[in-house]
Motif scaffolding. Sequence first.
Motif, PDB file in Angstrom:
ATOM      1  N   PRO A 414       0.777  -1.233   0.024  1.00  0.00           N
ATOM      2  CA  PRO A 414       0.007  -0.058  -0.001  1.00  0.00           C
ATOM      3  C   PRO A 414       0.922   1.354  -0.015  1.00  0.00           C
ATOM      4  O   PRO A 414       0.230   2.335  -0.558  1.00  0.00           O
ATOM      5  N   ALA A 415       1.970   1.262   0.634  1.00  0.00           N
ATOM      6  CA  ALA A 415       3.050   2.319   0.530  1.00  0.00           C
ATOM      7  C   ALA A 415       3.263   2.814  -0.788  1.00  0.00           C
ATOM      8  O   ALA A 415       3.611   4.023  -0.818  1.00  0.00           O
ATOM      9  N   THR A 416       3.551   1.878  -1.590  1.00  0.00           N
ATOM     10  CA  THR A 416       3.907   2.622  -2.926  1.00  0.00           C
ATOM     11  C   THR A 416       3.014   2.245  -4.041  1.00  0.00           C
ATOM     12  O   THR A 416       3.067   2.264  -5.171  1.00  0.00           O
ATOM     13  N   ALA A 417       1.641   1.595  -3.562  1.00  0.00           N
ATOM     14  CA  ALA A 417       0.508   1.485  -4.533  1.00  0.00           C
ATOM     15  C   ALA A 417       0.081   2.742  -5.028  1.00  0.00           C
ATOM     16  O   ALA A 417       0.034   3.725  -4.712  1.00  0.00           O
ATOM     17  N   GLN A 418      -0.965   2.435  -6.076  1.00  0.00           N
ATOM     18  CA  GLN A 418      -1.579   3.644  -6.502  1.00  0.00           C
ATOM     19  C   GLN A 418      -2.568   4.341  -5.634  1.00  0.00           C
ATOM     20  O   GLN A 418      -2.958   3.853  -4.721  1.00  0.00           O
ATOM     21  N   ASP A 419      -2.796   5.724  -6.029  1.00  0.00           N
ATOM     22  CA  ASP A 419      -3.823   6.442  -5.126  1.00  0.00           C
ATOM     23  C   ASP A 419      -5.180   5.968  -5.246  1.00  0.00           C
ATOM     24  O   ASP A 419      -6.200   6.086  -4.299  1.00  0.00           O
ATOM     25  N   ILE A 420      -5.717   5.753  -6.601  1.00  0.00           N
ATOM     26  CA  ILE A 420      -6.930   5.595  -7.065  1.00  0.00           C
ATOM     27  C   ILE A 420      -7.043   4.094  -7.728  1.00  0.00           C
ATOM     28  O   ILE A 420      -6.342   4.013  -8.786  1.00  0.00           O
ATOM     29  N   PHE A 421      -7.953   2.939  -7.160  1.00  0.00           N
ATOM     30  CA  PHE A 421      -7.980   1.838  -7.998  1.00  0.00           C
ATOM     31  C   PHE A 421      -9.489   1.785  -8.373  1.00  0.00           C
ATOM     32  O   PHE A 421     -10.722   1.651  -7.527  1.00  0.00           O
ATOM     33  N   VAL A 422      -9.819   1.839  -9.796  1.00  0.00           N
ATOM     34  CA  VAL A 422     -10.750   1.591 -10.175  1.00  0.00           C
ATOM     35  C   VAL A 422     -11.154   0.230 -10.288  1.00  0.00           C
ATOM     36  O   VAL A 422     -10.589  -0.425 -10.856  1.00  0.00           O
ATOM     37  N   LEU A 423     -12.536  -0.147  -9.955  1.00  0.00           N
ATOM     38  CA  LEU A 423     -12.773  -1.583  -9.754  1.00  0.00           C
ATOM     39  C   LEU A 423     -14.130  -1.866 -10.167  1.00  0.00           C
ATOM     40  O   LEU A 423     -15.253  -0.995  -9.841  1.00  0.00           O
ATOM     41  N   TYR A 424     -14.513  -2.931 -10.811  1.00  0.00           N
ATOM     42  CA  TYR A 424     -15.849  -3.395 -11.145  1.00  0.00           C
ATOM     43  C   TYR A 424     -15.992  -4.570 -10.348  1.00  0.00           C
ATOM     44  O   TYR A 424     -15.372  -5.536 -10.303  1.00  0.00           O
ATOM     45  N   TYR A 425     -17.281  -4.586  -9.597  1.00  0.00           N
ATOM     46  CA  TYR A 425     -17.620  -5.536  -8.515  1.00  0.00           C
ATOM     47  C   TYR A 425     -18.803  -6.156  -8.414  1.00  0.00           C
ATOM     48  O   TYR A 425     -19.403  -5.450  -8.730  1.00  0.00           O
ATOM     49  N   TRP A 426     -19.199  -7.438  -7.908  1.00  0.00           N
ATOM     50  CA  TRP A 426     -20.264  -8.015  -7.472  1.00  0.00           C
ATOM     51  C   TRP A 426     -20.211  -9.017  -6.675  1.00  0.00           C
ATOM     52  O   TRP A 426     -19.283  -9.519  -6.473  1.00  0.00           O
ATOM     53  N   PRO A 427     -21.256  -9.301  -5.833  1.00  0.00           N
ATOM     54  CA  PRO A 427     -21.299 -10.135  -4.635  1.00  0.00           C
ATOM     55  C   PRO A 427     -21.487 -11.636  -5.288  1.00  0.00           C
ATOM     56  O   PRO A 427     -21.936 -11.841  -6.348  1.00  0.00           O
ATOM     57  N   THR A 428     -20.874 -12.616  -4.578  1.00  0.00           N
ATOM     58  CA  THR A 428     -20.739 -13.838  -5.203  1.00  0.00           C
ATOM     59  C   THR A 428     -22.162 -14.521  -5.106  1.00  0.00           C
ATOM     60  O   THR A 428     -22.580 -15.222  -6.037  1.00  0.00           O
ATOM     61  N   TYR A 429     -22.913 -14.146  -4.165  1.00  0.00           N
ATOM     62  CA  TYR A 429     -24.082 -14.645  -3.763  1.00  0.00           C
ATOM     63  C   TYR A 429     -24.919 -13.130  -3.326  1.00  0.00           C
ATOM     64  O   TYR A 429     -24.425 -12.197  -3.133  1.00  0.00           O
ATOM     65  N   SER A 430     -26.254 -13.410  -2.965  1.00  0.00           N
ATOM     66  CA  SER A 430     -27.075 -12.077  -2.913  1.00  0.00           C
ATOM     67  C   SER A 430     -27.095 -11.536  -1.423  1.00  0.00           C
ATOM     68  O   SER A 430     -28.119 -11.222  -0.832  1.00  0.00           O
ATOM     69  N   ASP A 431     -25.819 -11.448  -1.085  1.00  0.00           N
ATOM     70  CA  ASP A 431     -25.623 -10.727   0.134  1.00  0.00           C
ATOM     71  C   ASP A 431     -24.346  -9.927   0.125  1.00  0.00           C
ATOM     72  O   ASP A 431     -23.222 -10.043   0.227  1.00  0.00           O
ATOM     73  N   ALA A 432     -24.524  -8.659  -0.360  1.00  0.00           N
ATOM     74  CA  ALA A 432     -23.470  -7.541  -0.641  1.00  0.00           C
ATOM     75  C   ALA A 432     -23.171  -6.870   0.988  1.00  0.00           C
ATOM     76  O   ALA A 432     -21.952  -6.245   1.095  1.00  0.00           O
ATOM     77  N   GLY A 433     -23.685  -7.371   1.833  1.00  0.00           N
ATOM     78  CA  GLY A 433     -22.960  -6.986   3.404  1.00  0.00           C
ATOM     79  C   GLY A 433     -22.168  -7.828   3.770  1.00  0.00           C
ATOM     80  O   GLY A 433     -20.896  -7.435   3.935  1.00  0.00           O
ATOM     81  N   ALA A 434     -22.297  -9.269   3.571  1.00  0.00           N
ATOM     82  CA  ALA A 434     -21.213 -10.063   3.734  1.00  0.00           C
ATOM     83  C   ALA A 434     -20.171 -10.049   2.797  1.00  0.00           C
ATOM     84  O   ALA A 434     -19.036 -10.699   3.039  1.00  0.00           O
ATOM     85  N   ASP A 435     -20.422  -9.661   1.599  1.00  0.00           N
ATOM     86  CA  ASP A 435     -19.357  -9.636   0.564  1.00  0.00           C
ATOM     87  C   ASP A 435     -18.873  -8.221   0.442  1.00  0.00           C
ATOM     88  O   ASP A 435     -17.804  -7.744   1.080  1.00  0.00           O
TER      89      ASP A 435
END
Length: 532
Positions: A414-435
Amino acid sequence: MAVTTQRSRRRALLALTAAAATASLVACTSGGSGAPAEGSGADVLTVAASAAVTTWDPVASFSTEALYMGNIYEPLIWKNAEGADEDFTPAIAEAWETSEDGLTWTFHIRPDASFHDGEAVDADAVVASIEAARERAGASFIWAPLESVEAADDLTVVMNLAYPAPMDLVAASTYGAWIVSPKALEAAAADEQYFEAGIEAGTGPYTLKEYAPGEKVVLSAYEDYWGEAPHYDIVDVAITPDAITAQQMLTAGEVDFATTIPLDNVESVSEQIGAEIRTANSPFNFIALLNTTRPPLDDPLVRQALSYAIPYEDIIEVSALGYGTQSRTAVPKGIFPYSENVPQYTQDLDKARDLLAEAGHADGFTLELTYASENATEARFVPLIKDALAQIGVEVNVTAMLYNQQWEAAKADPATAQDIFVLYYWPTYSDAGADNLYSLFHSSDVPFFNLSYWNNPEYDELIDRAATLTGSDREAAQAAYEEAMQMLYEQAPALYLFDPEVVTVAPPGLQIGDFNENYPFTTFFSRIAPAA
């Protein structure tokens, strides 16, 4: 606990194909070969589909073959789309209940279901499927709360949990929850390649009739299916990765149905074939994670300033042609625990400049942003982010990388990583809280999907508590998750961009079922019929 969602998941990389990233599109036309195939005497639905088959093993399956799996196999129960009268529909289980403490779930197996090999479905078969999923499923982590599963009698399955968890959502997953014939499971245990020749062993409305790798999948209606028989006897799927080719096949009348066409062409295709354009929720989410470990993004005021600078409506219009909704933190619309009570940022450049000045950065600074080069949607909206931030004095250097490389670089340090990471994401099953809420923002010793590297003990406690409440007191879990999402809004460890919609081009020649955001990679062919 939800920490198991941080296991390596092919789900995270399944896509980022141009087709999936620009929005899942379903298009149909009545001009194809929906009439009986010559000499067959059968009703045939022809389809152009982008979904490849990475495995025919329903336990290991964790990719785009979900299109076919959802027609051949069934879970214990199905999760219904947002707005349905009931949250779930019975499948292999005709009824179920949970104990007051959420530690025991009982599923009652329907007596009239059978596997395609002719064997009856009973409790032992269900137990064998769940045990196989716990041991080797691509999404085995969804069963982490399960301490034991047993057949109480021939048609009763009891799940005993280590802690309260939403086993109704788990049992309805599109990955790692299919009920499979015990004979096939035994054969696969002896031979890892057993399924790969195109063997299946499900209970669903269709069987696998023919498979040519990379070319076609042919499904045949199962005569002894316990439920309503599908209208089409045969579904003939041409595997068509290129969306333009699928569109051409569709408009030329070579197929009745195409699972993916270019978003840019939805309106013209609709006009050409006289179709209706429908939109629906999807479980997908675009987010830009901010590196909170070093200045200037370690300051919440700076992160709020960036949040106020983003042109959310323009991003949706330019990258998704308006087919999307602004995100409410990282939970997609229609997926638990989404809530309209969670606030959103709106673009306010003056407020953004004021916040930067208050934080001591009136003269601006420079940030490094990375995005997945194969994601066409990200390529469209990243320039809008760059231009908007420039208006408040923040220079953004943009780097496009293959997602695997982007992800590995972000996890390294993290100390040398990007400042902004653009991500496309979705939950594995229908619980976006746990995922989503856990995977993207819960602290961890080693970065996985928390690529903002945010560490907030109060947030962690809320998420952990909500996860243990979801199985026993969903209202209390919802309240805890909403409190956590409020914290995400205020602390702004990410830019919450938008949830793309699914667009359906529904023709006058076919009746098609509504899209279900809980099964984004599955088209249910049994819900398609000729228009009346």
